[in-house]
Write a protein that holds these residues in place. Structure first.
Motif, PDB file in Angstrom:
ATOM      1  N   PRO A 168      -5.657  -7.480   5.158  1.00 30.77           N
ATOM      2  CA  PRO A 168      -5.074  -7.205   6.479  1.00 30.77           C
ATOM      3  C   PRO A 168      -6.150  -6.756   7.454  1.00 30.77           C
ATOM      4  O   PRO A 168      -6.995  -5.933   7.127  1.00 30.77           O
ATOM      5  CB  PRO A 168      -4.065  -6.082   6.186  1.00 30.77           C
ATOM      6  CG  PRO A 168      -4.586  -5.412   4.955  1.00 30.77           C
ATOM      7  CD  PRO A 168      -5.194  -6.516   4.137  1.00 30.77           C
ATOM      8  N   ALA A 169      -6.107  -7.314   8.645  1.00 30.21           N
ATOM      9  CA  ALA A 169      -7.139  -7.003   9.634  1.00 30.21           C
ATOM     10  C   ALA A 169      -6.892  -5.669  10.322  1.00 30.21           C
ATOM     11  O   ALA A 169      -7.830  -5.039  10.821  1.00 30.21           O
ATOM     12  CB  ALA A 169      -7.215  -8.114  10.677  1.00 30.21           C
ATOM     13  N   MET A 212       3.445  -5.784   6.241  1.00 30.95           N
ATOM     14  CA  MET A 212       3.616  -6.777   5.189  1.00 30.95           C
ATOM     15  C   MET A 212       3.959  -6.164   3.836  1.00 30.95           C
ATOM     16  O   MET A 212       4.493  -6.853   2.966  1.00 30.95           O
ATOM     17  CB  MET A 212       2.354  -7.634   5.069  1.00 30.95           C
ATOM     18  CG  MET A 212       2.073  -8.509   6.286  1.00 30.95           C
ATOM     19  SD  MET A 212       3.468  -9.577   6.771  1.00 30.95           S
ATOM     20  CE  MET A 212       3.614 -10.641   5.343  1.00 30.95           C
ATOM     21  N   ALA A 213       3.655  -4.892   3.625  1.00 29.74           N
ATOM     22  CA  ALA A 213       3.962  -4.246   2.336  1.00 29.74           C
ATOM     23  C   ALA A 213       3.696  -2.753   2.486  1.00 29.74           C
ATOM     24  O   ALA A 213       3.114  -2.310   3.475  1.00 29.74           O
ATOM     25  CB  ALA A 213       3.101  -4.831   1.211  1.00 29.74           C
ATOM     26  N   ILE A 214       4.103  -1.984   1.464  1.00 28.27           N
ATOM     27  CA  ILE A 214       3.819  -0.549   1.492  1.00 28.27           C
ATOM     28  C   ILE A 214       2.313  -0.359   1.450  1.00 28.27           C
ATOM     29  O   ILE A 214       1.620  -0.893   0.579  1.00 28.27           O
ATOM     30  CB  ILE A 214       4.477   0.162   0.299  1.00 28.27           C
ATOM     31  CG1 ILE A 214       6.002   0.063   0.381  1.00 28.27           C
ATOM     32  CG2 ILE A 214       4.049   1.627   0.251  1.00 28.27           C
ATOM     33  CD1 ILE A 214       6.708   0.631  -0.830  1.00 28.27           C
ATOM     34  N   ALA A 215       1.800   0.381   2.402  1.00 29.44           N
ATOM     35  CA  ALA A 215       0.367   0.686   2.453  1.00 29.44           C
ATOM     36  C   ALA A 215       0.192   2.098   2.986  1.00 29.44           C
ATOM     37  O   ALA A 215       0.789   2.467   3.995  1.00 29.44           O
ATOM     38  CB  ALA A 215      -0.377  -0.310   3.342  1.00 29.44           C
ATOM     39  N   ASP A 216      -0.598   2.890   2.292  1.00 26.99           N
ATOM     40  CA  ASP A 216      -0.920   4.243   2.726  1.00 26.99           C
ATOM     41  C   ASP A 216      -2.404   4.305   3.060  1.00 26.99           C
ATOM     42  O   ASP A 216      -3.216   3.539   2.528  1.00 26.99           O
ATOM     43  CB  ASP A 216      -0.590   5.258   1.631  1.00 26.99           C
ATOM     44  CG  ASP A 216       0.888   5.242   1.266  1.00 26.99           C
ATOM     45  OD1 ASP A 216       1.727   5.347   2.190  1.00 26.99           O
ATOM     46  OD2 ASP A 216       1.205   5.114   0.069  1.00 26.99           O
ATOM     47  N   PHE A 217      -2.757   5.230   3.938  1.00 26.97           N
ATOM     48  CA  PHE A 217      -4.138   5.352   4.394  1.00 26.97           C
ATOM     49  C   PHE A 217      -4.618   6.784   4.190  1.00 26.97           C
ATOM     50  O   PHE A 217      -4.054   7.719   4.767  1.00 26.97           O
ATOM     51  CB  PHE A 217      -4.246   4.931   5.856  1.00 26.97           C
ATOM     52  CG  PHE A 217      -4.009   3.466   6.056  1.00 26.97           C
ATOM     53  CD1 PHE A 217      -5.071   2.581   6.114  1.00 26.97           C
ATOM     54  CD2 PHE A 217      -2.720   2.959   6.145  1.00 26.97           C
ATOM     55  CE1 PHE A 217      -4.857   1.225   6.270  1.00 26.97           C
ATOM     56  CE2 PHE A 217      -2.494   1.601   6.296  1.00 26.97           C
ATOM     57  CZ  PHE A 217      -3.567   0.732   6.363  1.00 26.97           C
ATOM     58  N   LEU A 218      -5.640   6.916   3.353  1.00 31.78           N
ATOM     59  CA  LEU A 218      -6.184   8.237   3.052  1.00 31.78           C
ATOM     60  C   LEU A 218      -7.467   8.462   3.841  1.00 31.78           C
ATOM     61  O   LEU A 218      -8.396   7.638   3.778  1.00 31.78           O
ATOM     62  CB  LEU A 218      -6.499   8.339   1.554  1.00 31.78           C
ATOM     63  CG  LEU A 218      -5.300   8.450   0.619  1.00 31.78           C
ATOM     64  CD1 LEU A 218      -5.767   8.417  -0.828  1.00 31.78           C
ATOM     65  CD2 LEU A 218      -4.525   9.733   0.891  1.00 31.78           C
ATOM     66  N   VAL A 241      -4.522   2.221   0.405  1.00 34.68           N
ATOM     67  CA  VAL A 241      -4.064   2.181  -0.980  1.00 34.68           C
ATOM     68  C   VAL A 241      -2.629   1.681  -1.024  1.00 34.68           C
ATOM     69  O   VAL A 241      -1.809   2.031  -0.174  1.00 34.68           O
ATOM     70  CB  VAL A 241      -4.165   3.563  -1.674  1.00 34.68           C
ATOM     71  CG1 VAL A 241      -5.616   3.991  -1.794  1.00 34.68           C
ATOM     72  CG2 VAL A 241      -3.359   4.611  -0.940  1.00 34.68           C
ATOM     73  N   ARG A 242      -2.358   0.839  -1.983  1.00 34.85           N
ATOM     74  CA  ARG A 242      -0.994   0.386  -2.232  1.00 34.85           C
ATOM     75  C   ARG A 242      -0.467   1.092  -3.482  1.00 34.85           C
ATOM     76  O   ARG A 242      -1.252   1.674  -4.245  1.00 34.85           O
ATOM     77  CB  ARG A 242      -0.959  -1.128  -2.378  1.00 34.85           C
ATOM     78  CG  ARG A 242      -1.423  -1.884  -1.121  1.00 34.85           C
ATOM     79  CD  ARG A 242      -0.846  -3.271  -1.073  1.00 34.85           C
ATOM     80  NE  ARG A 242      -1.394  -4.086   0.007  1.00 34.85           N
ATOM     81  CZ  ARG A 242      -0.919  -4.105   1.252  1.00 34.85           C
ATOM     82  NH1 ARG A 242       0.086  -3.322   1.580  1.00 34.85           N
ATOM     83  NH2 ARG A 242      -1.469  -4.898   2.161  1.00 34.85           N
ATOM     84  N   VAL A 250      -0.724  -4.701  10.345  1.00 38.21           N
ATOM     85  CA  VAL A 250      -0.470  -5.808   9.423  1.00 38.21           C
ATOM     86  C   VAL A 250      -0.304  -5.278   7.998  1.00 38.21           C
ATOM     87  O   VAL A 250       0.610  -5.681   7.270  1.00 38.21           O
ATOM     88  CB  VAL A 250      -1.610  -6.845   9.478  1.00 38.21           C
ATOM     89  CG1 VAL A 250      -1.446  -7.906   8.382  1.00 38.21           C
ATOM     90  CG2 VAL A 250      -1.651  -7.513  10.847  1.00 38.21           C
ATOM     91  N   ALA A 251      -1.168  -4.368   7.601  1.00 39.84           N
ATOM     92  CA  ALA A 251      -1.100  -3.812   6.249  1.00 39.84           C
ATOM     93  C   ALA A 251       0.249  -3.157   5.986  1.00 39.84           C
ATOM     94  O   ALA A 251       0.884  -3.384   4.949  1.00 39.84           O
ATOM     95  CB  ALA A 251      -2.227  -2.807   6.042  1.00 39.84           C
ATOM     96  N   LYS A 252       0.713  -2.346   6.938  1.00 38.29           N
ATOM     97  CA  LYS A 252       1.973  -1.621   6.743  1.00 38.29           C
ATOM     98  C   LYS A 252       3.189  -2.519   6.922  1.00 38.29           C
ATOM     99  O   LYS A 252       4.217  -2.317   6.261  1.00 38.29           O
ATOM    100  CB  LYS A 252       2.050  -0.444   7.723  1.00 38.29           C
ATOM    101  CG  LYS A 252       1.074   0.674   7.412  1.00 38.29           C
ATOM    102  CD  LYS A 252       1.267   1.842   8.376  1.00 38.29           C
ATOM    103  CE  LYS A 252       0.408   3.033   8.000  1.00 38.29           C
ATOM    104  NZ  LYS A 252       0.642   4.195   8.877  1.00 38.29           N
TER     105      LYS A 252
END
Length: 367
Positions: free
Chosen positions: A229-230, A238-244, A276-277, A234-236
């Motif tokens: 994902p750019a 299209m699917a579960i995505a967390d950002f640390l 992280v997924r 887009v990351a969130k």
């Protein structure tokens, strides 16, 4: 019935001062299906109406098979575009049989050619045994395939599908989308498939274009959209995505959940985050653990756990159905993806120079 190359360049459209579509450019190869996905109100249907000729853009060019359909001083009316549209509600004529519905767009064809073409399309849609039925006598899946057969009958160069599964229940959606993908492949027709369901976009599209607030945020293969994902959106989406949040150290990046896997880049810059997924995050019960389970969803083979970290950041972890922990349990949290993770700076993915991310999220040298 072969598809043609399709493209639109710099398409913009506003309504009452609000920009519904903003400088959109897309290219679709012959026989390819482009899945256009985005949240409600992002401009997907407006773009489809511009392509089909039901709406005129404020600026931009639409071309099909090398012919400009819309552009400065050029306007080809919808009926002359060789573009077919499958509507959300199918729009079948209730007083006509299935065969009559499919033949409706074949005016000007000889009777013999009409009969031949109707039989071809009914066979393609696996409906040849229902030719004499009326729409109300068909199941939802059969109505959807009937609408597709009618759209394919005039041999369009481009097929547009606007949320074609919206009237189907979840189980039937899964069955019908498999049938539709097979039919589109057999027909070899160029198509644009509009949906707000991420899973459908990944399943249906040879390529996926993610739309946000009238703009194309990213266009790539399904694997590329998911693994590379750019942007955070887009990351969130299209699917579960967390950002640390991550900090640079002499040994690489560090996060609250520990270091990311080897190979994860540690770029220069501020506001660094590691994406992280749920399958990247491992939790283990521990009274001294830095995380605390605050939510749990049973998904059959798996539990999806929501874990709060000391800073207030939240991550999700996918665990086996045999790993049953109650909310409130303290857990150790670690990043054990088995592959390098994506790093983001100021909301955008950071890719090291001379590298790219392969479909398995492994960093490789560009050729």
């Amino acid at each position: 019935m072969k598809g043609a190359s399709f493209g639109c360049t710099g398409i913009s459209k506003g309504f009452s001062g609000v920009r519904a579509v903003e400088h959109v450019s897309l290219d679709v190869e012959p026989g390819e299906t482009l899945a256009l996905v985005g949240p409600s109100g992002c401009g997907k249907t407006t773009l489809l109406r511009i392509i089909s000729g039901f709406e005129a853009p404020d600026e931009g060019v639409v071309a099909l098979g090398g012919q400009v359909l819309t552009g400065p001083g050029v306007w080809v009316p919808p009926e002359a575009r060789r573009v077919s549209l499958v509507f959300q509600d199918y729009a079948l004529f209730p007083h006509m049989t299935l065969a009559q519905n499919v033949a409706f767009g074949l005016k000007g064809w000889s009777r013999r050619e009409q009969e031949r073409r109707v039989k071809e399309c009914m066979a393609l849609a696996r409906l040849e045994h229902l030719m004499g039925r009326y729409p109300h006598e068909l199941s939802g899946g059969e109505q959807q395939r009937a609408a597709l057969a009618r759209a394919l009958a005039p041999q369009p160069m481009l097929l547009l599908l606007d949320e074609p599964f919206s009237n189907l229940d979840a189980n039937l959606r899964t069955q019908v989308r498999e049938e539709l993908r097979e039919i589109l492949s057999e027909a070899a027709v160029t198509s644009v498939f509009v949906t707000h369901h991420q899973e459908e976009a990944l399943f249906m599209g040879h390529r996926v274009a993610v739309m946000r607030e009238g703009c194309i945020e990213q266009a790539d293969t399904p694997e590329g959209i998911f693994h590379r994902p750019a942007t955070k959106f887009v990351a969130k989406f299209m699917a579960i995505a967390d950002f640390l949040p991550a900090v640079r150290t002499p040994d690489g990046l560090r996060t609250e959940a520990g270091p990311p896997p080897p190979g994860t880049p540690a770029p220069e810059g501020d506001a660094l985050e590691v994406m992280v997924r749920p399958d990247d995050v491992i939790i283990r019960p521990s009274p001294e653990g830095q995380g605390r389970i605050v939510g749990r969803v049973f998904q059959g083979f798996f539990y999806l756990y929501t874990v709060a970290l000391p800073s207030g950041a939240v991550v999700h972890s996918l665990a086996s159905h045999t790993q049953t922990y109650v909310p409130g349990t303290r857990v150790d949290v670690s990043l054990e993806a088995g592959h390098p993770l994506l790093c983001f700076a100021n909301g955008r993915a950071v890719v090291p120079k001379g590298s790219e991310i392969a479909p398995g999220s492994v960093w490789v040298k560009s050729s």
